[in-house]
Motif scaffolding. Structure first.
Motif, mmCIF file in Angstrom:
data_model
loop_
_atom_site.group_PDB
_atom_site.id
_atom_site.type_symbol
_atom_site.label_atom_id
_atom_site.label_comp_id
_atom_site.label_asym_id
_atom_site.label_seq_id
_atom_site.Cartn_x
_atom_site.Cartn_y
_atom_site.Cartn_z
ATOM 1 N N GLU A 15 0.788 -1.143 0.032
ATOM 2 C CA GLU A 15 -0.005 0.057 -0.108
ATOM 3 C C GLU A 15 0.915 1.327 -0.163
ATOM 4 O OE1 GLU A 15 -2.526 -0.478 3.433
ATOM 5 O OE2 GLU A 15 -0.841 0.022 4.911
ATOM 6 N N VAL A 16 0.290 2.472 -0.475
ATOM 7 C CA VAL A 16 1.009 3.447 -0.508
ATOM 8 C C VAL A 16 0.183 4.718 -0.123
ATOM 9 C CG1 VAL A 16 2.390 2.829 -2.516
ATOM 10 C CG2 VAL A 16 0.331 3.952 -2.807
ATOM 11 N N ARG A 17 0.953 5.825 0.310
ATOM 12 C CA ARG A 17 0.132 7.137 0.612
ATOM 13 C C ARG A 17 0.188 7.890 -0.725
ATOM 14 N NH1 ARG A 17 -0.999 9.467 5.376
ATOM 15 N NH2 ARG A 17 0.278 8.033 6.414
ATOM 16 N N LEU A 18 -0.972 8.082 -1.053
ATOM 17 C CA LEU A 18 -1.330 8.579 -2.553
ATOM 18 C C LEU A 18 -1.513 10.145 -2.530
ATOM 19 C CD1 LEU A 18 -1.380 7.817 -5.482
ATOM 20 C CD2 LEU A 18 -3.750 7.639 -5.216
ATOM 21 N N VAL A 19 -0.923 10.732 -3.381
ATOM 22 C CA VAL A 19 -1.151 12.272 -3.762
ATOM 23 C C VAL A 19 -1.585 12.335 -5.155
ATOM 24 C CG1 VAL A 19 -0.041 14.529 -3.684
ATOM 25 C CG2 VAL A 19 0.596 12.664 -2.180
ATOM 26 N N GLY A 27 -4.858 9.672 0.476
ATOM 27 C CA GLY A 27 -4.683 8.931 1.726
ATOM 28 C C GLY A 27 -3.962 7.541 1.427
ATOM 29 N N ILE A 28 -4.079 6.807 2.342
ATOM 30 C CA ILE A 28 -3.247 5.397 2.304
ATOM 31 C C ILE A 28 -4.269 4.400 1.532
ATOM 32 C CG2 ILE A 28 -2.322 3.477 3.446
ATOM 33 C CD1 ILE A 28 -1.579 5.250 5.840
ATOM 34 N N LEU A 43 -2.093 8.880 -16.285
ATOM 35 C CA LEU A 43 -0.492 9.405 -15.663
ATOM 36 C C LEU A 43 0.344 8.298 -15.182
ATOM 37 C CD1 LEU A 43 -2.198 12.349 -13.610
ATOM 38 C CD2 LEU A 43 -0.876 12.482 -15.758
ATOM 39 N N ASP A 44 1.261 8.500 -14.417
ATOM 40 C CA ASP A 44 2.125 7.625 -13.877
ATOM 41 C C ASP A 44 1.999 7.812 -12.345
ATOM 42 O OD1 ASP A 44 3.501 6.667 -16.554
ATOM 43 O OD2 ASP A 44 4.432 8.450 -16.375
ATOM 44 N N LEU A 45 2.242 6.510 -11.769
ATOM 45 C CA LEU A 45 2.398 6.413 -10.386
ATOM 46 C C LEU A 45 3.830 6.403 -9.952
ATOM 47 C CD1 LEU A 45 0.786 6.296 -7.632
ATOM 48 C CD2 LEU A 45 1.295 3.675 -7.882
ATOM 49 N N VAL A 56 5.502 7.246 0.034
ATOM 50 C CA VAL A 56 4.507 8.255 -0.663
ATOM 51 C C VAL A 56 4.581 8.313 -2.078
ATOM 52 C CG1 VAL A 56 3.992 10.621 -0.696
ATOM 53 C CG2 VAL A 56 4.776 9.681 1.432
ATOM 54 N N CYS A 57 3.400 8.066 -3.048
ATOM 55 C CA CYS A 57 3.548 8.044 -4.309
ATOM 56 C C CYS A 57 2.477 9.393 -4.742
ATOM 57 C CB CYS A 57 2.991 6.722 -4.951
ATOM 58 S SG CYS A 57 4.038 5.164 -4.390
ATOM 59 N N LYS A 58 2.713 9.626 -6.155
ATOM 60 C CA LYS A 58 2.188 10.778 -6.645
ATOM 61 C C LYS A 58 1.585 10.340 -7.969
ATOM 62 C CE LYS A 58 2.269 15.734 -7.514
ATOM 63 N NZ LYS A 58 2.750 16.872 -7.261
#
Length: 249
Positions: A15-19, A27-28, A43-45, A56-58
């Motif tokens: 799991e990741v904290r997504l922006v 959130g996660i 888009l890309d992660l 943290v991923c955006k």
């Protein structure tokens, strides 16, 4: 070892904290959900903080992000200022012409924002006359005082006497002025190139003038050829010679 961040399928965490794309906090979320959102937004992660827990991923356009980062790094390198210490060596009994040449180099270095180390080299009996070198250094410092200042006063070092001049202008300012001057010269050269509008207009005017002159010359030749030939002017009546009387008359 690659320093690029992990993107898309290369991310190996549950799991990741997504922006979001606009910087909003999602959130996660599970990694599968984050990848699904990336495909939905086209888009890309991108993993932007791998050491965080969870990472943290955006969502972003990674190709555009790499290009913008490269441009920022290029501008940062372009604006970096490395102060360089130049060295100029003189003799106590230097010729006036040589002194002017050396001073010209010092002026150029100071204008570039670099420090200049002035070294007076003594030879033989000149070592017993250090005042000659001191006066020469003072003279040079006075000649360039508009561009630099004495950062290190003259001091004897073995057979040499050394003085350091520092520039009034910072290196970054000198670089900015040099770039502005180079851009102005480049623009001036481009404005006078054969392909420029101004140059083309001048060339067209010259060609037109040459064509008009050629047509006028041709017309004059044609008129001269078509004009009727004038009869030669009659000569003045020559005196008629009387025949000589015969001897038998």
């Amino acid at each position: 070892m690659s320093t690029e961040p992990r993107i898309n399928d290369r991310i190996r965490v549950p799991e990741v904290r997504l922006v979001g794309p606009s910087g909003e906090q999602v959130g996660i979320v599970p990694l599968a959900k984050a990848l699904e959102l990336a495909q939905e937004y086209d888009l890309d992660l991108v993993e932007v903080a791998a050491t965080a827990r969870p990472p943290v991923c955006k969502l972003m356009d990674y190709g555009k992000f790499k290009y913008e980062s490269a441009m920022k790094a290029r501008e940062a390198r372009k604006n970096q200022a490395h102060t360089v210490i130049k060295e100029m060596k003189l003799r106590p009994k230097i010729d006036p012409h040589d002194y002017d040449t050396k001073k010209g180099h010092v002026v150029r270095f100071l204008k570039q924002g670099d420090k200049v180390k002035i070294t007076i080299m003594f030879r033989g009996r000149e070592q017993s006359r250090p005042e000659l070198g001191f006066r020469l250094l003072q003279r040079l410092a006075d000649d360039v005082q508009d561009l630099g200042f004495v950062e290190s006063s003259p001091k004897q070092d073995g057979r040499n006497m050394i003085m350091v001049l520092g520039p009034h202008k910072k290196k970054t300012e000198a670089m900015a002025e040099a770039r502005a001057l180079a851009d102005a010269r480049k623009a001036e050269r481009q404005g006078r190139t054969p392909g420029s509008d101004a140059a083309d207009d001048v060339a067209i005017d010259d060609d037109a003038a040459e064509d008009v002159a050629t047509e006028d010359a041709a017309a004059e030749v044609t008129e001269a050829q078509d004009a009727p030939a004038e009869a030669p002017a009659p000569e003045a009546d020559a005196p008629v010679e009387q025949p000589a009387a015969s001897q038998g008359a």
